[in-house]
Design a protein around this motif. Structure first.
Motif, PDB file in Angstrom:
ATOM      1  N   VAL A 184       4.041   1.588 -24.729  1.00 38.84           N
ATOM      2  CA  VAL A 184       3.586   2.433 -23.624  1.00 38.84           C
ATOM      3  C   VAL A 184       3.092   1.531 -22.492  1.00 38.84           C
ATOM      4  CG1 VAL A 184       2.055   4.295 -22.897  1.00 38.84           C
ATOM      5  CG2 VAL A 184       2.924   4.254 -25.250  1.00 38.84           C
ATOM      6  N   ILE A 185       3.624   1.762 -21.323  1.00 40.96           N
ATOM      7  CA  ILE A 185       3.233   1.003 -20.122  1.00 40.96           C
ATOM      8  C   ILE A 185       2.700   2.008 -19.108  1.00 40.96           C
ATOM      9  CG2 ILE A 185       3.988  -0.576 -18.313  1.00 40.96           C
ATOM     10  CD1 ILE A 185       6.458  -1.178 -20.113  1.00 40.96           C
ATOM     11  N   LEU A 186       1.482   1.791 -18.651  1.00 39.61           N
ATOM     12  CA  LEU A 186       0.871   2.660 -17.638  1.00 39.61           C
ATOM     13  C   LEU A 186       0.418   1.782 -16.467  1.00 39.61           C
ATOM     14  CD1 LEU A 186      -1.426   4.897 -19.879  1.00 39.61           C
ATOM     15  CD2 LEU A 186       0.367   5.757 -18.423  1.00 39.61           C
ATOM     16  N   HIS A 187       0.880   2.122 -15.279  1.00 39.54           N
ATOM     17  CA  HIS A 187       0.369   1.390 -14.119  1.00 39.54           C
ATOM     18  C   HIS A 187       0.493   2.244 -12.867  1.00 39.54           C
ATOM     19  CE1 HIS A 187       4.292   0.408 -12.303  1.00 39.54           C
ATOM     20  NE2 HIS A 187       4.728   0.159 -13.526  1.00 39.54           N
ATOM     21  N   GLY A 188      -0.290   1.894 -11.866  1.00 40.79           N
ATOM     22  CA  GLY A 188      -0.197   2.559 -10.573  1.00 40.79           C
ATOM     23  C   GLY A 188       0.767   1.817  -9.668  1.00 40.79           C
ATOM     24  N   ASP A 189       1.120   2.456  -8.563  1.00 42.37           N
ATOM     25  CA  ASP A 189       1.935   1.770  -7.559  1.00 42.37           C
ATOM     26  C   ASP A 189       1.078   1.228  -6.421  1.00 42.37           C
ATOM     27  OD1 ASP A 189       1.281   4.231  -6.515  1.00 42.37           O
ATOM     28  OD2 ASP A 189       3.250   4.626  -5.646  1.00 42.37           O
ATOM     29  N   HIS A 190      -0.109   1.788  -6.266  1.00 37.81           N
ATOM     30  CA  HIS A 190      -1.098   1.317  -5.290  1.00 37.81           C
ATOM     31  C   HIS A 190      -2.401   2.021  -5.626  1.00 37.81           C
ATOM     32  CE1 HIS A 190      -0.469   5.189  -3.347  1.00 37.81           C
ATOM     33  NE2 HIS A 190       0.819   4.909  -3.209  1.00 37.81           N
ATOM     34  N   ARG A 229       0.806  -1.218   0.000  1.00 33.72           N
ATOM     35  CA  ARG A 229       0.000   0.000   0.000  1.00 33.72           C
ATOM     36  C   ARG A 229       0.842   1.272   0.000  1.00 33.72           C
ATOM     37  NH1 ARG A 229      -0.348   2.463   5.119  1.00 33.72           N
ATOM     38  NH2 ARG A 229      -2.084   3.705   4.347  1.00 33.72           N
ATOM     39  N   ASN A 230       2.159   1.157   0.189  1.00 31.90           N
ATOM     40  CA  ASN A 230       3.030   2.327   0.243  1.00 31.90           C
ATOM     41  C   ASN A 230       4.082   2.262  -0.842  1.00 31.90           C
ATOM     42  OD1 ASN A 230       1.894   3.585   2.615  1.00 31.90           O
ATOM     43  ND2 ASN A 230       2.755   1.874   3.768  1.00 31.90           N
ATOM     44  N   VAL A 249      -1.960  -9.801  -0.114  1.00 27.54           N
ATOM     45  CA  VAL A 249      -1.318  -8.496   0.042  1.00 27.54           C
ATOM     46  C   VAL A 249      -0.566  -8.500   1.367  1.00 27.54           C
ATOM     47  CG1 VAL A 249      -3.006  -7.241  -1.348  1.00 27.54           C
ATOM     48  CG2 VAL A 249      -3.384  -7.499   1.113  1.00 27.54           C
ATOM     49  N   LEU A 250       0.273  -7.503   1.552  1.00 26.07           N
ATOM     50  CA  LEU A 250       1.103  -7.430   2.748  1.00 26.07           C
ATOM     51  C   LEU A 250       0.676  -6.253   3.609  1.00 26.07           C
ATOM     52  CD1 LEU A 250       4.174  -8.275   0.681  1.00 26.07           C
ATOM     53  CD2 LEU A 250       3.716  -9.471   2.803  1.00 26.07           C
ATOM     54  N   LEU A 251       0.417  -6.529   4.876  1.00 24.53           N
ATOM     55  CA  LEU A 251       0.092  -5.479   5.834  1.00 24.53           C
ATOM     56  C   LEU A 251       1.371  -5.011   6.525  1.00 24.53           C
ATOM     57  CD1 LEU A 251      -3.185  -6.807   7.522  1.00 24.53           C
ATOM     58  CD2 LEU A 251      -2.910  -5.455   5.428  1.00 24.53           C
TER      59      LEU A 251
END
Length: 531
Positions: A426-432, A203-204, A508-510
């Motif tokens: 073209v590559i588009l992505h978010g990090d979270h 998440r970060n 996912v990792l907390l």
């Protein structure tokens, strides 16, 4: 305090000395900060901020004088500590300055004040001599080496900070249904392969970005405090680009360094809250001055502690939650929009053998742009995890995301006109995800996060376009790190295989409150978009 001082304090030598020392220190600190940020000095907001600092110096100087003779040495020590706090970057120097000055001022208070006043007179003169005019426009990159024409088509890789995926939008259709439709239409129009249920395992950004760019192999952060600057080790993605004979250019924030250990051909770093970028947007003078002062204060320990101690009282008086100082100082989207404009200009010359990797804090909070990319009044800015009206934050996030789509549209148009841009990858992505939640999915939080909280936090964008990539939509649930790794393994020339990239566990990792990952948990199923 005698009658003469009450009537004629401005004629008293001790009063003038203390007022001058405080005013000179605060004004010199402001100018030092502006020069460091290359902020154009000849602006109305600079004058307003300077007047505010002088007025504060006058008030503190009078209080300092009123503390004579018994408590003056305490205020002198505070003056020294704040001077170090506003102008230094070593936390331990603040208590050291306070303690050392406390001892000196106890025996020679006036001499200590005179010494501080003299020192900051010199700083003030030096900073006045270095004031900046307009900052010249420069391209994002100065190409240092000719690309290899035998290498592949140009690669444009945009990492969008806080960009929620279609799955997250579908988890709350009332808030984000229209935004989901706008995203779907945008990526269809531009021929992308869109993975609606992609997600980040972190998440970060501190953890997610190295994780994604190492195809899931980077070690998680173990720092004992929340990072303000991170330098990850060598990342597999950049090594792959080098082996494919690409000259890689990185546009990055000062938050996480993707250049230092990656062997890139060129690097351009922009401050995450670049003050000078305010000069190009329509904001009232008072709002710009407030942002300047908030930004300076947020870098110091003592103002931040004072802000935290009084936040609840000020929120009660205001009748709504007042954002903390560190949030009020944020200019992430404005700084990133300016960086994006510089990148767009550089892409006009994109050629084979060149790769552009950009980390843009968009549509990251504060949510300050409307859908037409106009900056809203400062009082209307909202923040992702702030208390208060979530419906308003949802709407503001959607508006800022729509603004981003228009800027991406303009960037792709410029890329298409570049020498080799029509065949660009073209590559588009978010990090979270957006992280607009009721309960943060983090260890130690009271309450249990809902599926919506998980969706908002971890669902993120992943879309690719290029020769050999089949346009369309894929609803497979897969981690972004795995999708990027699969695409890279195919030489960026074929559609990423979700069967190979999908994570059957959807985990996912907390993290703990220091952002160190501690526990792997299943990602709760949230509504998937019908494709």
């Amino acid at each position: 305090m005698g009658p003469a001082f009450q009537r004629y304090w401005w004629r008293d030598g001790d009063s003038l000395l203390r007022v001058y020392a405080w005013a000179a220190m605060l004004l010199a600190s402001l100018l030092n900060f502006l020069n460091h940020n290359q902020y154009p000095a000849w602006r109305a907001e600079v004058t307003l901020a300077a007047l505010a600092m002088v007025a504060l110096g006058l008030a503190l100087g009078v209080v300092h004088r009123l503390a004579m003779p018994r408590l003056s040495f305490l205020f002198t020590a505070l003056l020294a500590a704040l001077a170090v706090d506003l102008n230094g970057d070593r936390l331990w120097l603040v208590p050291a300055a306070f303690g050392a000055t406390l001892v000196v001022a106890f025996f020679a208070d006036r001499a200590a004040v005179k010494l501080i006043a003299a020192a900051f007179t010199g700083v003030l003169v030096f900073q006045l001599a270095g004031l900046h005019g307009d900052r010249p426009d420069r391209p994002a990159f100065a190409r240092k080496a000719a690309p290899d024409p035998a290498a592949g088509p140009p690669i444009v890789h945009l990492i969008l900070d806080g960009y929620m995926g279609l799955g997250g939008m579908a988890a709350d259709p009332a808030a984000f249904g229209a935004l989901r439709d706008a995203n779907t239409a945008f990526f269809r129009r531009h021929g992308f392969r869109l993975y609606g249920n992609a997600y980040s395992e972190h998440r970060n950004t501190t953890n997610s970005l190295p994780h994604i760019l190492s195809f899931g192999q980077a070690a998680p952060a173990t720092t004992p405090q929340r990072l303000q600057h991170s330098v990850p080790g060598p990342l597999a993605y950049f090594g792959l680009l080098r082996r494919a004979s690409y000259k890689t250019y990185v546009l990055q924030t000062d938050y996480i360094d993707l250049c230092a250990r990656q062997g890139v051909a060129g690097c351009s770093t922009y401050p995450r809250s670049d003050l000078a970028t305010m000069d190009a947007v329509a904001m009232p003078t008072s709002a710009k001055a407030e942002t300047i002062l908030s930004s300076l204060a947020s870098l110091a320990v003592l103002p931040t502690l004072l802000d935290s101690a009084t936040l609840d009282v000020r929120s009660s008086l205001a009748g709504e939650a007042v954002p903390p100082l560190e949030q009020r100082a944020k200019l992430f989207p404005i700084a990133s929009m300016a960086a994006m404009d510089r990148l767009t200009a550089s892409l006009a010359g994109a050629r084979r053998g060149e790769a552009y990797v950009a980390h843009l804090l968009l549509p990251h909070d504060p949510y300050l742009y409307d859908a037409a990319c106009k900056v809203k009044p400062r009082s209307a800015w909202t923040f992702e995890e702030a208390e208060g009206d979530r419906v308003r934050r949802d709407a503001d996030y959607a508006a800022q995301s729509r603004c981003l789509l228009t800027r991406l549209d303009a960037m792709l148009a410029v890329l298409a006109k570049s020498p080799d841009g029509r065949d660009a990858i073209v590559i588009l992505h978010g990090d979270h995800g957006s992280r607009i939640v009721d309960i943060v999915p983090e260890l130690g939080q009271p309450g249990e996060p809902s599926p919506r909280d998980y969706a908002m936090t971890y669902s993120t964008l992943f879309a690719v376009r290029g020769p050999g990539v089949a346009p369309g939509e894929d609803g497979s649930a897969a981690p972004v790190a795995s999708l990027l790794g699969a695409f890279a393994a195919f030489g960026f020339a074929a559609t990423p295989d979700p069967a190979g990239a999908a994570d059957a566990e959807r985990h996912v990792l907390l993290t703990d409150d220091r952002w160190t990952p501690r526990r792997k948990v299943p990602l709760p199923a949230f509504e998937r978009p019908a494709l």
